[in-house]
Design a protein around this motif. Sequence first.
Motif: not given
Length: 58
Positions: A25-27, A16-21
């Motif tokens: 990516v956003v940062v 799964s694509f977690g919230i940390g990843q």
Amino acid sequence: MTTVNTTGPAGSKPPSFGIGQFLLVVVLAVILLLLGQDMVRHRFFQGGREHRNGSIGQ
């Protein structure tokens, strides 16, 4: 010889694509955007710097 099925009835689950990843990516995207704007503001892509007397150099 018997084989043991450890994946279960639904098969293997993709990671799964977690919230940390997602935050990483956003940062990184924000950092690249700010770097690009700074390069445009300093006229990075135009080569030499034009001095006040009209000469081109460093």
